[in-house]
Design a protein around this motif. Sequence first.
Motif, PDB file in Angstrom:
ATOM      1  N   THR B  98       0.982  -0.893  -0.087  1.00 48.56           N
ATOM      2  CA  THR B  98       0.017   0.146   0.012  1.00 48.56           C
ATOM      3  C   THR B  98       0.936   1.232   0.112  1.00 48.56           C
ATOM      4  N   LYS B 123      -3.779   0.107  -3.527  1.00 45.68           N
ATOM      5  CA  LYS B 123      -3.468  -0.970  -2.645  1.00 45.68           C
ATOM      6  C   LYS B 123      -3.025  -2.085  -3.841  1.00 45.68           C
ATOM      7  N   ASP B 149      -7.686   3.294  -2.463  1.00 40.48           N
ATOM      8  CA  ASP B 149      -7.514   2.910  -0.990  1.00 40.48           C
ATOM      9  C   ASP B 149      -7.740   4.309  -0.471  1.00 40.48           C
TER      10      ASP B 149
END
Lengths: 259, 203
Positions: B98, B123, B149
């Motif tokens: 991430t 991500k 994300d």
Amino acid sequence: MPFLFVLILVSCQQEESIPFLSEEFSINSASTGATYTINVAFPQDYNPNTQSYATMYVLDGEENFNFVAENCERISRELSTSNVLVVSIGYGRDRAIDYTPSDANEGGGGAAQFMLFVKDELIPRIESDYAADTARESRIILGHSFGGLFAAYAFTNYNAVFGNYLMLSPSIWYDNEIILKMEKENRSSIANRHQLVYLGLGELEGGGRMLAPFQAFYVQLERNYPGIALEKQLQPHLDHQGSKNPNILDGLHFYFQNR
Amino acid sequence: MKHIIYLSIYFVLVSLTSLSAQNGQIKTAKHSFPVAKLTIEPAIGLNPYSMSNFLVSNIVQWNIEKRLSIVSYTSYAYNNALERDFNYIRTDYNNSLTQKFGIGTSLYGKRSAHTFSMMAGIKYDAFQETLHNPEFEPVTATVKSVSPDFGLMYNWKVGKGKCFFSYRMYLPIYPYPLKSFDIWSLDGNLANMTMEFGMGIRL
């Protein structure tokens, strides 16, 4: 603050819902000993005198009935095709008993009795009381997770009952992939029938049990069933529960376009 | 309607956390918590929903002003660590990477600081499973996925020296409600929630 504003805006969106007429009744099953609440949703143009309708049997009915009934109406309208009767099967015994084909750590193995209830008690009642088409090709079963496992069990062991299967995140991993074994055992007698199968999963179902058996089941169907209309879909960025409704929508589209 | 209720509860909780932190500060603060221009905070953590996804991560926080900061967050997660062979299904690998950036605001107490950041990034998930049940021929399936994300990060720093204790919690707002309004998709948010503990360094 702008972040909060965007979320409030998003939260104020209204979901457009399509009204539908439905009826509810209960069946005390002789096969399972449990009582099931059944809901039947009618197509908006339902006319029992002039037409008979395909019938979609929805497992986990309490959770899925409204969504399936609304979207059957919506999608059949979009595709200008006739809608189906949607039959919701509510919970009788625990779903981990009714939907599982064998007694294992995670379930009680009551699928055989539950299938007898569906086949010998529910379907005859629906087909006598409503304008339901009685052909195998006009019966659909839809299930998610253990419900998807039960739909797979209906496919392998009671293939003469349903012609169409919407299996969403099916728990093929159950009891060391017993469904794959059942498919192999019954293949010779069912492989040449016409079937429609939609297999859906969430792309991020990475818990170490869903993906590989799902793929194995898909491969077995693709290789061995010449008359099958088969579709596989992984819903992007979604997990086990989040992928359910998107897979219902894609499964319904696939059914209405390919039946 | 259900969505509005869930979102309202979500924001009431976030606001209460923020207010409670602020009230604590008003009572006790002498504004002596040192505000460095830059902090680096490596940490280890887990996903409290699955309890089997473990991660290492790092936050770099640049305090533009005392109450305004820019945050960069990087993490690597080793997922499904506790059940790698189940019913003849082997997890060959299952990892997530991430990278996200955010903008945050901080509230200061005497010995601690609370930073709330709005985060956005990507991500990358990669996992592979193999079915090796001896009754069937082996089947391997792989997923490689890049997803957005978005979320809210709470970061608590305690300690006055060059090093300090750092705790952080991340609450995703993706896929629900940004990708999907379906309340069922909350399981995707829960699967991406993290709690992390580490040491921070002031530069």
